[in-house]
Design a protein around this motif. Sequence first.
Motif, PDB file in Angstrom:
ATOM      1  N   ARG A 122       0.815  -1.219   0.000  1.00 53.99           N
ATOM      2  CA  ARG A 122       0.000   0.000   0.000  1.00 53.99           C
ATOM      3  C   ARG A 122       0.851   1.273   0.000  1.00 53.99           C
ATOM      4  O   ARG A 122       0.309   2.383   0.046  1.00 53.99           O
ATOM      5  CB  ARG A 122      -0.941  -0.008   1.205  1.00 53.99           C
ATOM      6  CG  ARG A 122      -1.847  -1.240   1.222  1.00 53.99           C
ATOM      7  CD  ARG A 122      -2.773  -1.268   2.412  1.00 53.99           C
ATOM      8  NE  ARG A 122      -3.764  -0.182   2.355  1.00 53.99           N
ATOM      9  CZ  ARG A 122      -4.740  -0.038   3.239  1.00 53.99           C
ATOM     10  NH1 ARG A 122      -4.854  -0.900   4.255  1.00 53.99           N
ATOM     11  NH2 ARG A 122      -5.597   0.946   3.132  1.00 53.99           N
ATOM     12  N   GLY A 123       2.176   1.094  -0.055  1.00 54.48           N
ATOM     13  CA  GLY A 123       3.053   2.253  -0.073  1.00 54.48           C
ATOM     14  C   GLY A 123       3.119   2.968   1.262  1.00 54.48           C
ATOM     15  O   GLY A 123       2.547   2.509   2.259  1.00 54.48           O
ATOM     16  N   ARG A 124       3.829   4.075   1.268  1.00 58.19           N
ATOM     17  CA  ARG A 124       3.946   4.888   2.478  1.00 58.19           C
ATOM     18  C   ARG A 124       3.685   6.348   2.129  1.00 58.19           C
ATOM     19  O   ARG A 124       3.896   6.777   1.011  1.00 58.19           O
ATOM     20  CB  ARG A 124       5.337   4.751   3.097  1.00 58.19           C
ATOM     21  CG  ARG A 124       5.699   3.335   3.496  1.00 58.19           C
ATOM     22  CD  ARG A 124       6.838   3.292   4.504  1.00 58.19           C
ATOM     23  NE  ARG A 124       7.990   4.100   4.147  1.00 58.19           N
ATOM     24  CZ  ARG A 124       9.119   4.150   4.861  1.00 58.19           C
ATOM     25  NH1 ARG A 124       9.234   3.413   5.965  1.00 58.19           N
ATOM     26  NH2 ARG A 124      10.132   4.898   4.487  1.00 58.19           N
ATOM     27  N   GLN A 125       3.229   7.093   3.122  1.00 55.67           N
ATOM     28  CA  GLN A 125       3.010   8.522   2.959  1.00 55.67           C
ATOM     29  C   GLN A 125       3.803   9.281   4.013  1.00 55.67           C
ATOM     30  O   GLN A 125       4.027   8.784   5.119  1.00 55.67           O
ATOM     31  CB  GLN A 125       1.524   8.865   3.083  1.00 55.67           C
ATOM     32  CG  GLN A 125       0.666   8.318   1.941  1.00 55.67           C
ATOM     33  CD  GLN A 125       1.058   8.910   0.607  1.00 55.67           C
ATOM     34  OE1 GLN A 125       1.353  10.105   0.498  1.00 55.67           O
ATOM     35  NE2 GLN A 125       1.064   8.063  -0.423  1.00 55.67           N
ATOM     36  N   ASN A 126       4.235  10.489   3.677  1.00 53.30           N
ATOM     37  CA  ASN A 126       4.959  11.325   4.632  1.00 53.30           C
ATOM     38  C   ASN A 126       4.515  12.771   4.420  1.00 53.30           C
ATOM     39  O   ASN A 126       5.238  13.596   3.867  1.00 53.30           O
ATOM     40  CB  ASN A 126       6.470  11.181   4.428  1.00 53.30           C
ATOM     41  CG  ASN A 126       7.255  11.742   5.606  1.00 53.30           C
ATOM     42  OD1 ASN A 126       6.759  12.604   6.337  1.00 53.30           O
ATOM     43  ND2 ASN A 126       8.478  11.256   5.790  1.00 53.30           N
ATOM     44  N   ASP A 127       3.294  13.044   4.842  1.00 59.47           N
ATOM     45  CA  ASP A 127       2.719  14.366   4.625  1.00 59.47           C
ATOM     46  C   ASP A 127       3.474  15.453   5.381  1.00 59.47           C
ATOM     47  O   ASP A 127       3.578  16.589   4.901  1.00 59.47           O
ATOM     48  CB  ASP A 127       1.244  14.371   5.038  1.00 59.47           C
ATOM     49  CG  ASP A 127       0.386  13.505   4.118  1.00 59.47           C
ATOM     50  OD1 ASP A 127       0.781  13.318   2.952  1.00 59.47           O
ATOM     51  OD2 ASP A 127      -0.672  13.006   4.577  1.00 59.47           O
TER      52      ASP A 127
END
Length: 587
Positions: free
Chosen positions: A348-353
């Motif tokens: 699902r990947g990663r996010q780094n807002d």
Amino acid sequence: MKELVAQQLVKYLERRGVEHVFGLCGHTNIAVLAALEKSTIKFVNVRHEQIAAHMADGYARAKKTTSVVLCHVGPGLTNAATGVANAALDSIPMVVIAGDVPSHYYGKHPHQEINLHADASQYEIYRPFVKRAWRVERPELFPEIIEKAFQLAENGRPGPVLVSVPMDIFSKEIDVSLFEKQNYHTKTLHKPSIDDETAKQIIGMILRAERPLFYVGGGIMLANAAAELKELVDHLSIPVAYTLMGKGAISDDHPLTLGMTGFWGTKFVNDTCRNADVILALGTRFSEADCSSWESEYTFNIPTTKLIHIDIDPNEIGRNYPTEIGIVADLKQALTVLNRVAKEMVPRGRQNDELKQQIAQYKQEFRKSNEEHIRNNSYPIRPERILQEVREVLPRDAYITTDVGWNKNGVGQQFPAYEASTILTPGGYATMGFGAPAALGAKIAQPDKVVVSLVGDGGFGQNPAVLATAAEENIPVVWVIMNNYAFGTIAGLEKAHFGTTHGTVFQRDGKPYSPDYASIARAYGIEGVKIQSAEEFKPALQRAIESNKPFVIDVEMLNVPTPTAGHWNIMDIYSPGKKVHHVSVNI
């Protein structure tokens, strides 16, 4: 069946798909020129061989192909040498075919031969910077040599090669079967990739890291791997910093793009790199300017930071920094595997807002720091305003070539690049005189794209005869001459450290001096405009682009230094312990 070597050479180039040859005539290569007259290949005639080499360099970068240069013995070969060396240091594939003295005159010092240390040895001049230099000793060997030349130029770490051909061999007949034999040899080599186990090790290190970072160089463009890079960046949400040659590998408006590192980098970008705990470096040689002279307190703190380095050239891995994992591979192949493995390990990947917000805030603050200069209506114009208005006028996919000085350093730091391979700049050799002819090569390669050359008056003055070729061939390049009446960057350096500008500024009777480049352009049959106020520049550029003709814009520019928070230790050589960089030089 037999045919002249020159005629068979041209047919060979046609079969390889060569569309243009760049060069200049001489008595040693006219057999080839005569054969080109009946060919589909376009011979692009120049007035100086350095122009031919830089045009071929720009053409190869923009078209992603191997370019061909045809030159003459002796002075023809040496005139081209600077441009060929520039291509070598930037890993640009190029085949240089040079006429040579007649083979039956070895040892007699015939016309224009260089032989102070050995007879028939002109090819040795290129040995320090080409991947290989051949001298064709017998006509029947030529077909194999030219095949090897293209293969070597294109594969591994790309670069130029030299094939030096005695003029009598061009005019010898050989059996056509010797050239036809080369048709059976593959023209495309399969390139090395990485295995899944290594890919899992790399992705694992990145996932475990607290502050991972991708550091990308010009190798991304050479491998045509920008799309694969973006895919991995998006999936893992990793920030990207780049070298000067890596500018454009990922769009500057991508939320995870940091910017250029090193001496012309900003404090935010350099600090982010220095504080990374794991860096995946892709297609970079970690050059001095990009790495702040490799001093650990400025840009990279390796080996405290763990380095993973992938490059097609094993010589670059570990050259300047110790490497935790070193891989020799084609970047497009390697990134394809890394993408697949990353999606298997993190579906699902990663996010780094939070990181994206930090980068966005930095970019906003950086733009704000230049607003005063961009809005400044004084004349001579601020360089920041020139770059801003060029970006506003150009389409996103336009090509920019630079020379050296503010145009190169400022473009690297401040000029957004949105597509890979659209910023063509002299990296490793930093050659003054590159930008103006490289733009012609880029436009020939990409006739449907807008091509603008940002050059200084010092750089453009090196070879203004580019205008003759532009006029003859009607190549619609726009040259923006950022004219500060000086070799401006060096003038600012000398002024800062030695209190003088001796030998770096252009003066006549004690007053600033510059040729009227707009008038020179018109003398060549090209439109030229000399800007008189800051407000005139942007409309003039728009008109130049819309004209779809070769066009010179001469605009006076303040001689102020490119701002930098980076480091280059030549400053410590000049002024130990004083932290002095450049200063403004008033004209």
